[in-house]
Scaffold this motif. Structure first.
Motif, PDB file in Angstrom:
ATOM      1  N   UNK A 175      65.243 -47.387  22.097  1.00  0.00           N
ATOM      2  CA  UNK A 175      64.610 -46.598  23.153  1.00  0.00           C
ATOM      3  C   UNK A 175      64.567 -45.124  22.737  1.00  0.00           C
ATOM      4  N   UNK A 176      63.353 -44.530  22.733  1.00  0.00           N
ATOM      5  CA  UNK A 176      63.246 -43.098  22.504  1.00  0.00           C
ATOM      6  C   UNK A 176      63.409 -42.410  23.854  1.00  0.00           C
ATOM      7  N   UNK A 177      64.459 -41.619  23.991  1.00  0.00           N
ATOM      8  CA  UNK A 177      64.758 -40.976  25.272  1.00  0.00           C
ATOM      9  C   UNK A 177      64.247 -39.540  25.253  1.00  0.00           C
TER      10      UNK A 177
ATOM     11  N   UNK B 110      54.869 -31.557  20.111  1.00  0.00           N
ATOM     12  CA  UNK B 110      54.123 -31.314  21.339  1.00  0.00           C
ATOM     13  C   UNK B 110      54.338 -32.411  22.375  1.00  0.00           C
ATOM     14  N   UNK B 111      54.838 -33.580  21.937  1.00  0.00           N
ATOM     15  CA  UNK B 111      55.045 -34.700  22.861  1.00  0.00           C
ATOM     16  C   UNK B 111      56.406 -34.636  23.542  1.00  0.00           C
ATOM     17  N   UNK B 112      57.435 -34.321  22.788  1.00  0.00           N
ATOM     18  CA  UNK B 112      58.792 -34.335  23.340  1.00  0.00           C
ATOM     19  C   UNK B 112      59.654 -33.264  22.683  1.00  0.00           C
ATOM     20  N   UNK B 113      60.592 -32.758  23.448  1.00  0.00           N
ATOM     21  CA  UNK B 113      61.580 -31.822  22.928  1.00  0.00           C
ATOM     22  C   UNK B 113      62.955 -32.490  23.000  1.00  0.00           C
ATOM     23  N   UNK B 114      63.666 -32.406  21.867  1.00  0.00           N
ATOM     24  CA  UNK B 114      65.001 -33.002  21.775  1.00  0.00           C
ATOM     25  C   UNK B 114      64.985 -34.499  22.071  1.00  0.00           C
ATOM     26  N   UNK B 115      63.884 -35.154  21.685  1.00  0.00           N
ATOM     27  CA  UNK B 115      63.811 -36.603  21.807  1.00  0.00           C
ATOM     28  C   UNK B 115      64.748 -37.267  20.810  1.00  0.00           C
TER      29      UNK B 115
END
Length: 407
Positions: free
Chosen positions: A358-360, A346-351
């Motif tokens: 670094x989490x992009x 729910x926070x990120x897609x394809x992170x």
């Protein structure tokens, strides 16, 4: 008879193998527990942005994971760093040396985060930074054990800063909190302003957790800059924005809130905050997934989660999944899995966690709604633009991290 004898022998050989495998799994978790320490601001200027909410988010992740991992319990503890690097690093050292802590989460103060990141590198223990923006986490003090997850100064500068300059805000004066977070944010935005053809007139730096902004606001007013950049957050940003309104600064100048949270908007009220641009990694009302998490969180905490608290949950879950996939909590094995596994929740897609830690992921530029636009409680933000992951964060070829191979 021969077949029966072979079966008996095969079974007898499998027993010690099964016992060895079971023993190996039991020994895969150091101290027979995966312990997560939430090192956060429980009582100071950032306590509403992190604090109890950060602790509850990490606890929710541990509970949702099932409370155990590889047959061993997941334990969550917390401590107040009081926004002091010496207290933060002393707590982290004790946790690493004798407390059996495998991961330190949140770290809602840049000076604290930088000091703990240095310690984590030496101790080869994991930290995940969600409450700090300083770029040093993935540059000067980077390591295989440090992850910068939710946002950083680069993403804020290239979100809010660039958007404001493109709208004509080409002269800036900063109201900056005088420590690593504020100074780093001011520097990043200044670079963006100048690169976009604007100019920086000056800055007034104020102490952390100050209540009297009168002299600082008067300096900003006297600068005649089109934009007054608020390079602070939490209570400091709230007080700065209120003081600017009281002195009538917004009659001739505009404010740019460089790190504003939904909690800050809630505290300011829409009458005061309306129209402000802000860059956030996440907003509770984006879609059904975000609303589902937010409702569960609200029931526990009494506030909607901000991007850092949502990231505390997401990053804790990612760490636990990496431990499970690695079959051990051994730091190097877990680091490899954390960087190998994508983040889709729910926070990120394809992170993706890069080699520098670094989490992009995508970032988002928002505008605070007017009172008439808001239709229900906590309905505060309107999406202006999505900043793709590849543009939201510092390119690897600009990194100062020793882990990055630039050849």
């Amino acid at each position: 008879m021969i077949a029966t004898l072979k079966s008996v022998l095969s079974a007898s050989l499998l027993v010690p193998l099964a016992v060895t495998a079971a023993t190996a799994q039991q020994n895969a978790i150091s101290d027979n527990v995966v312990r997560i320490g939430v090192l956060t601001d429980m009582s100071g200027v950032y306590s509403d942005l992190a604090g109890k909410g950060a602790v509850e988010a990490v606890k929710m992740a541990a509970e949702d994971f099932g409370g155990t991992i590889l047959g061993k319990p997941i334990d969550v503890i917390f401590a107040d760093h009081q926004n002091k690097p010496d207290i933060g690093s002393a707590t982290a050292r004790q946790w690493f040396d004798t407390g059996g802590v495998d991961l330190i989460a949140d770290l809602s103060n840049s000076a604290v985060a930088l000091s703990v990141a240095t310690l984590a590198k030496d101790q080869k223990r994991h930290i995940i930074v969600n409450g700090s923006s300083n770029m040093g986490i993935t540059n000067q003090v980077c390591s295989p054990y440090a992850v910068h997850y939710a946002y950083d100064a680069y993403s804020l500068a290239h979100g809010t800063g660039k958007a404001v300059v493109e709208q004509g805000g080409d002269s800036w004066f900063f109201l900056t909190v005088d420590f690593a977070f504020g100074i780093g944010l001011e520097q990043q935005v200044s670079e963006v302003v100048r690169a976009s053809g604007g100019r920086v007139i000056g800055a007034a730096r104020h102490p952390l957790n100050t209540t009297d902004f009168s002299s600082f606001v008067l300096q900003a007013q006297a600068s005649k800059a089109k934009i007054v950049g608020i390079a602070s957050t939490g209570g400091d940003a709230i007080n700065a924005i209120k003081a600017a309104a009281e002195f009538g600064i917004t009659k001739d100048q505009s404010l740019a809130a460089l790190l504003l949270w939904i909690n800050d908007v809630h505290a300011l009220g829409l009458d005061t905050a309306q129209g402000l641009l802000l860059t956030n990694a996440w907003y509770w009302d984006m879609n059904e997934e975000t609303r589902s998490f937010a409702k569960r969180y609200f029931d526990r905490v009494g506030n909607m989660p901000n991007m850092s608290q949502a990231a505390d949950y997401s990053s804790t879950m990612h760490y636990l999944k990496a431990v499970q996939a690695a079959g051990t909590d051994e730091p190097d094995a877990v680091s490899a899995k954390m960087r190998e596994m994508p983040i889709n929740d729910f926070f990120a897609k394809n992170g993706k966690i890069r080699v520098d830690g670094r989490m992009v992921h995508d970032m988002y530029l928002w505008r605070v709604k007017t009172p008439s636009e808001s239709k229900y409680p906590w309905d505060y933000l309107k999406l202006v633009n999505t900043i793709p992951a590849e543009r939201a964060f510092q390119p690897l070829d600009q990194s100062k991290c020793y882990l990055v191979n630039k050849s």
